[in-house]
Design a protein around this motif. Structure first.
Motif, PDB file in Angstrom:
ATOM      1  N   LYS A  57       0.839  -1.204   0.000  1.00 30.16           N
ATOM      2  CA  LYS A  57       0.000   0.000   0.000  1.00 30.16           C
ATOM      3  C   LYS A  57       0.869   1.248   0.000  1.00 30.16           C
ATOM      4  O   LYS A  57       2.034   1.211   0.369  1.00 30.16           O
ATOM      5  CB  LYS A  57      -0.911   0.012   1.238  1.00 30.16           C
ATOM      6  N   GLU A  58       0.246   2.355  -0.401  1.00 32.86           N
ATOM      7  CA  GLU A  58       0.927   3.649  -0.376  1.00 32.86           C
ATOM      8  C   GLU A  58       0.355   4.450   0.785  1.00 32.86           C
ATOM      9  O   GLU A  58      -0.857   4.452   1.004  1.00 32.86           O
ATOM     10  CB  GLU A  58       0.688   4.376  -1.702  1.00 32.86           C
ATOM     11  N   TYR A  59       1.221   5.113   1.533  1.00 31.96           N
ATOM     12  CA  TYR A  59       0.808   5.857   2.716  1.00 31.96           C
ATOM     13  C   TYR A  59       1.096   7.344   2.560  1.00 31.96           C
ATOM     14  O   TYR A  59       2.143   7.728   2.036  1.00 31.96           O
ATOM     15  CB  TYR A  59       1.534   5.332   3.960  1.00 31.96           C
ATOM     16  N   VAL A  60       0.149   8.160   3.026  1.00 32.01           N
ATOM     17  CA  VAL A  60       0.329   9.608   3.067  1.00 32.01           C
ATOM     18  C   VAL A  60       0.672   9.966   4.510  1.00 32.01           C
ATOM     19  O   VAL A  60      -0.103   9.685   5.426  1.00 32.01           O
ATOM     20  CB  VAL A  60      -0.953  10.357   2.620  1.00 32.01           C
ATOM     21  N   MET A  61       1.839  10.553   4.704  1.00 38.98           N
ATOM     22  CA  MET A  61       2.319  10.899   6.039  1.00 38.98           C
ATOM     23  C   MET A  61       1.982  12.351   6.359  1.00 38.98           C
ATOM     24  O   MET A  61       2.191  13.241   5.537  1.00 38.98           O
ATOM     25  CB  MET A  61       3.838  10.686   6.118  1.00 38.98           C
ATOM     26  N   VAL A  62       1.466  12.571   7.573  1.00 38.00           N
ATOM     27  CA  VAL A  62       0.995  13.891   7.993  1.00 38.00           C
ATOM     28  C   VAL A  62       1.527  14.209   9.387  1.00 38.00           C
ATOM     29  O   VAL A  62       1.585  13.327  10.251  1.00 38.00           O
ATOM     30  CB  VAL A  62      -0.560  13.919   8.044  1.00 38.00           C
ATOM     31  N   CYS A  63       1.880  15.472   9.615  1.00 43.23           N
ATOM     32  CA  CYS A  63       2.201  15.951  10.969  1.00 43.23           C
ATOM     33  C   CYS A  63       1.689  17.386  11.084  1.00 43.23           C
ATOM     34  O   CYS A  63       0.800  17.790  10.345  1.00 43.23           O
ATOM     35  CB  CYS A  63       3.692  15.845  11.263  1.00 43.23           C
ATOM     36  N   ARG A  64       2.249  18.164  11.995  1.00 43.47           N
ATOM     37  CA  ARG A  64       1.765  19.528  12.198  1.00 43.47           C
ATOM     38  C   ARG A  64       2.170  20.441  11.045  1.00 43.47           C
ATOM     39  O   ARG A  64       1.356  21.184  10.516  1.00 43.47           O
ATOM     40  CB  ARG A  64       2.290  20.094  13.525  1.00 43.47           C
ATOM     41  N   GLY A  88       3.401  20.961   4.458  1.00 40.81           N
ATOM     42  CA  GLY A  88       2.636  21.965   5.194  1.00 40.81           C
ATOM     43  C   GLY A  88       1.876  21.410   6.373  1.00 40.81           C
ATOM     44  O   GLY A  88       1.442  22.148   7.240  1.00 40.81           O
ATOM     45  N   GLY A  89       1.693  20.090   6.398  1.00 42.11           N
ATOM     46  CA  GLY A  89       1.028  19.436   7.521  1.00 42.11           C
ATOM     47  C   GLY A  89      -0.353  19.985   7.826  1.00 42.11           C
ATOM     48  O   GLY A  89      -1.023  20.577   6.982  1.00 42.11           O
ATOM     49  N   MET A  90      -0.763  19.762   9.062  1.00 45.73           N
ATOM     50  CA  MET A  90      -2.105  20.175   9.478  1.00 45.73           C
ATOM     51  C   MET A  90      -2.248  21.700   9.523  1.00 45.73           C
ATOM     52  O   MET A  90      -3.366  22.206   9.456  1.00 45.73           O
ATOM     53  CB  MET A  90      -2.457  19.564  10.847  1.00 45.73           C
ATOM     54  N   LEU A  91      -1.136  22.414   9.590  1.00 49.69           N
ATOM     55  CA  LEU A  91      -1.220  23.882   9.540  1.00 49.69           C
ATOM     56  C   LEU A  91      -1.777  24.338   8.197  1.00 49.69           C
ATOM     57  O   LEU A  91      -2.425  25.384   8.112  1.00 49.69           O
ATOM     58  CB  LEU A  91       0.156  24.514   9.777  1.00 49.69           C
ATOM     59  N   ALA A  92      -1.536  23.547   7.142  1.00 49.29           N
ATOM     60  CA  ALA A  92      -2.008  23.899   5.801  1.00 49.29           C
ATOM     61  C   ALA A  92      -3.347  23.231   5.462  1.00 49.29           C
ATOM     62  O   ALA A  92      -3.941  23.539   4.432  1.00 49.29           O
ATOM     63  CB  ALA A  92      -0.959  23.490   4.768  1.00 49.29           C
ATOM     64  N   TRP A  93      -3.811  22.341   6.320  1.00 56.18           N
ATOM     65  CA  TRP A  93      -5.050  21.584   6.063  1.00 56.18           C
ATOM     66  C   TRP A  93      -6.266  22.477   6.255  1.00 56.18           C
ATOM     67  O   TRP A  93      -6.436  23.095   7.301  1.00 56.18           O
ATOM     68  CB  TRP A  93      -5.141  20.383   6.995  1.00 56.18           C
TER      69      TRP A  93
END
Length: 98
Positions: A57-64, A88-93
């Motif tokens: 599987k392919e994974y999308v990695m996310v942090c702050r 950009g993490g969750m700041l850009a979400w």
């Protein structure tokens, strides 16, 4: 390392695409909100929990902000996983959170 912007990930989620999202923030950070369906594996535990992941599987990695997810992406890539770092993490979400 492959990269997506937060907007690209948001658009894929909105289109109903199945994404394997790993949020590498700490548990208290994730409690404030995460991308719907994301699995929380803090960066400090990624080495010990990578057996839970599937190399097919392919994974999308996310942090702050994108730094920790970048380190997690490099580590997992070196272990043979297919990963994409969300810049950009969750700041850009701007999408919904749960």
């Amino acid at each position: 390392m492959k990269k997506f912007t937060a907007k690209e990930v948001e658009e894929l989620v909105a289109e109903g695409k199945t994404l394997n999202i790993i949020d590498v923030r700490e548990v208290d950070e994730v409690a404030a909100g995460k991308i719907p369906g994301a699995v929380n594996i803090p960066l400090s535990l990624i080495e010990f929990r990578m057996h839970e992941l599937d190399k097919s599987k392919e994974y999308v990695m996310v942090c702050r902000s994108g730094g920790r997810s970048g380190r997690a992406s490099q580590f997992l890539e070196n272990q043979g996983f297919k990963v994409i770092n969300m810049e950009g993490g969750m700041l850009a979400w701007e999408g919904s959170v749960e």
